[in-house]
Design a protein around this motif. Structure first.
Motif, PDB file in Angstrom:
ATOM      1  N   GLN A  32      34.961 -28.045 -80.104  1.00 34.79           N
ATOM      2  CA  GLN A  32      34.381 -29.230 -80.731  1.00 34.79           C
ATOM      3  C   GLN A  32      35.272 -30.459 -80.571  1.00 34.79           C
ATOM      4  N   ASP A  33      36.392 -30.317 -79.882  1.00 34.72           N
ATOM      5  CA  ASP A  33      37.366 -31.394 -79.743  1.00 34.72           C
ATOM      6  C   ASP A  33      37.187 -32.142 -78.426  1.00 34.72           C
ATOM      7  N   PRO A  34      37.631 -33.397 -78.385  1.00 35.46           N
ATOM      8  CA  PRO A  34      37.496 -34.189 -77.160  1.00 35.46           C
ATOM      9  C   PRO A  34      38.519 -33.784 -76.111  1.00 35.46           C
ATOM     10  N   PRO A  35      38.332 -34.199 -74.859  1.00 35.41           N
ATOM     11  CA  PRO A  35      39.340 -33.935 -73.825  1.00 35.41           C
ATOM     12  C   PRO A  35      40.700 -34.473 -74.229  1.00 35.41           C
ATOM     13  N   GLY A  36      41.753 -33.733 -73.874  1.00 30.20           N
ATOM     14  CA  GLY A  36      43.111 -34.158 -74.164  1.00 30.20           C
ATOM     15  C   GLY A  36      43.700 -33.600 -75.437  1.00 30.20           C
ATOM     16  N   ALA A  37      42.892 -32.870 -76.219  1.00 32.81           N
ATOM     17  CA  ALA A  37      43.380 -32.389 -77.508  1.00 32.81           C
ATOM     18  C   ALA A  37      44.495 -31.365 -77.352  1.00 32.81           C
ATOM     19  N   ILE A  64      45.241 -23.155 -79.095  1.00 34.24           N
ATOM     20  CA  ILE A  64      44.500 -22.718 -77.902  1.00 34.24           C
ATOM     21  C   ILE A  64      43.101 -22.194 -78.234  1.00 34.24           C
ATOM     22  N   ALA A  65      43.009 -21.171 -79.067  1.00 37.88           N
ATOM     23  CA  ALA A  65      41.720 -20.513 -79.315  1.00 37.88           C
ATOM     24  C   ALA A  65      40.634 -21.460 -79.819  1.00 37.88           C
ATOM     25  N   PRO A  66      40.948 -22.422 -80.708  1.00 46.43           N
ATOM     26  CA  PRO A  66      39.883 -23.324 -81.162  1.00 46.43           C
ATOM     27  C   PRO A  66      39.365 -24.259 -80.078  1.00 46.43           C
ATOM     28  N   ARG A  67      40.069 -24.344 -78.973  1.00 43.62           N
ATOM     29  CA  ARG A  67      39.684 -25.290 -77.925  1.00 43.62           C
ATOM     30  C   ARG A  67      39.299 -24.560 -76.628  1.00 43.62           C
ATOM     31  N   LEU A  68      38.727 -23.398 -76.798  1.00 47.52           N
ATOM     32  CA  LEU A  68      38.221 -22.622 -75.670  1.00 47.52           C
ATOM     33  C   LEU A  68      36.704 -22.615 -75.667  1.00 47.52           C
ATOM     34  N   THR A  69      36.127 -22.346 -74.501  1.00 47.28           N
ATOM     35  CA  THR A  69      34.758 -21.862 -74.421  1.00 47.28           C
ATOM     36  C   THR A  69      34.863 -20.347 -74.399  1.00 47.28           C
TER      37      THR A  69
END
Length: 473
Positions: A32-37, A64-69
């Motif tokens: 759910q975060d934008p690029p670069g997070a 890491i895990a919250p920003r994965l597909t």
């Protein structure tokens, strides 16, 4: 890291992975975060002193895990699946721990021989033609992906078509490869890498209903090229195209290739796994005509990336096309001619012990367990297709012989684009799109190991609620 330190850290990492799998359904499928997070959350440079594994696992949780597909998520219906499983992860762990470099038989005898046997096991499980088994002139090898398999097949086909004189760009003859307009983009990339350029591939029209290659159009293209002095090199037929899982008609394509002496490569990257089920082997009719064939266990057969199974009918031809033997690789086993050196079956020299994860998967699940996994995916896709078929707002735009359903709202593209964005924005599911006959089409691909009927029903409810009320117009 001492063996004892590794033991303790390994326990912690395995626990983390198990907890991750157990909580997948509670996570958003996509970030759910934008690029670069992620980059913003990392230090500017490497640590001066080592850190404990606990610190690394903590950052996995928060950074890491919250920003994965999450490809293993039960609500992941985008692309084709990229399955993994416990046995596969354990096999990969053993492979990493052994650190074997399997470029030659001499550099890892068990690495080579296990791979040969695993490809024979797979060939038996899929009921592939006998010409692909290692007991004869053919045999199998693990490539990293179907893209690499297509490149290797292209190089072998060029070697054959040129009488062994192919040396890349600058030759005085024109060569051409054929695939359908639905063929994978990796085919064009392979042709470019091989040195044939953009003109080296000719796209063949497809049947408007089945989306499969037209044999008549293929024959016309080959005959026109030959008349113009172009040398037909290879046809790439697809069993399970990326957009719609169309199946090119091998019983008609094969004789055309045989008549004109054209190499036939069959790309079954996704759908090949289905052939573990006897009732789903219809795509392999006519496979006896093929010179090479591949599919990806890392897509739908519970084996983690990377693992493409690639077979050839004539291993000697492949080795002749690719072998380069410097002095530092010479050894008695190779000189004897009694062993396989898989470095000659691929583009890179080095190779990992990938057969271990395949061995673990085949032994843990057995053929019947793998059949159960495939059949469950096909049944879930059919369940979803029934929902689409029963709603007048929607239409199915292509047959769904495997576990991919292509559908859309009736009418213009705009509402379909908005529907896809709305459904994916829920965080509960993830779908992708394609274009079928020029129309924006949604794709739902079932395959994640944890997906159940409840998840398929949930995605339909999300789609149904987000769609406009009432039929179009």
């Amino acid at each position: 890291m001492t063996p004892e330190e590794f033991r303790q850290a390994g326990y912690a990492v395995v626990d983390w992975i198990a907890d991750y799998w157990a909580t997948l359904d509670q996570r958003p499928v996509t970030s759910q975060d934008p690029p670069g997070a992620v980059a913003a959350g990392l230090p500017a440079g490497p640590p001066a002193q080592g850190e404990p594994v606990e610190a690394m696992l903590a950052d996995l949780d928060t950074l890491i895990a919250p920003r994965l597909t999450h490809w293993q998520h039960p609500g992941f219906f985008g692309y084709f699946p990229a399955n993994t499983s416990g046995p596969s992860v354990l096999g990969d762990l053993v492979s990493s721990g052994l650190g074997v470099q399997g470029m030659l038989w001499a550099s890892g005898p068990a690495c080579t021989e296990l791979e040969t046997v695993m490809l024979d096991w797979l060939a038996e499980a899929l009921d592939l033609p006998a010409r692909f088994r290692s007991a004869g002139a053919g045999g199998g090898v693990i490539q990293d992906s179907a893209s690499s398999a297509t490149l290797v097949a292209t190089l072998v086909a060029l070697h054959r078509a040129s009488g062994g004189r192919w040396r890349g760009v600058g030759v005085d003859r024109r060569y051409r490869v054929y695939t359908s307009t639905e063929g994978h983009s990796s085919i064009e990339k392979a042709i470019r890498i091989a040195g044939l350029g953009a003109d080296g591939v000719r796209l063949i029209e497809v049947d408007p209903v089945t989306r499969a290659m037209s044999p008549a159009a293929l024959r016309a293209a080959i005959e026109a090229d030959r008349a113009a002095g172009v040398v037909p090199v290879m046809v790439v037929a697809t069993v399970g195209t990326t957009s719609t899982t169309a199946v090119d008609p091998l019983p008609q394509i094969g004789p055309i290739c045989a008549e004109h002496g054209v190499f036939l490569h069959v790309d079954a990257a996704y759908a090949g796994a289905a052939a573990v089920c006897p009732e789903l082997r219809f795509g392999h009719a006519g496979l006896a005509y093929a010179d090479s064939y591949c599919f990806d266990p890392h897509k739908w057969l519970l084996t983690g990336f990377d693992c493409d199974a690639f077979w050839v009918a004539d291993a000697g031809e492949l080795v002749e096309a690719l072998t380069v033997l410097p002095e530092f690789l010479r050894n008695a086993a190779t000189e004897s001619g009694a062993v396989i050196d898989y470095r000659d079956w691929q583009v890179p020299l080095g190779r990992r012990f990938r057969a271990l994860k395949l061995w673990f998967v085949l032994r843990w699940y057995g053929v019947e367990g793998l059949r159960e996994h495939i059949r469950r995916g096909v049944a879930l896709a059919a369940r979803f297709a029934d929902r689409v078929r029963a709603d007048d707002r929607f239409e199915l735009v292509a047959p769904h012989p495997y576990a991919l359903v292509c559908f859309r709202l009736r009418g213009p593209d705009g509402p379909n684009e908005q529907l896809l964005a709305a459904v994916n924005g829920s965080g509960r599911v993830y779908l992708t799109h394609t274009r079928v006959a020029g129309r924006h089409t949604l794709r739902l691909a079932v395959g994640a190991p944890q997906t159940t009927e409840a998840h398929v029903d949930e995605v339909w409810e999300l789609i149904s609620r987000a769609a406009p009320v009432g039929p179009p117009g």
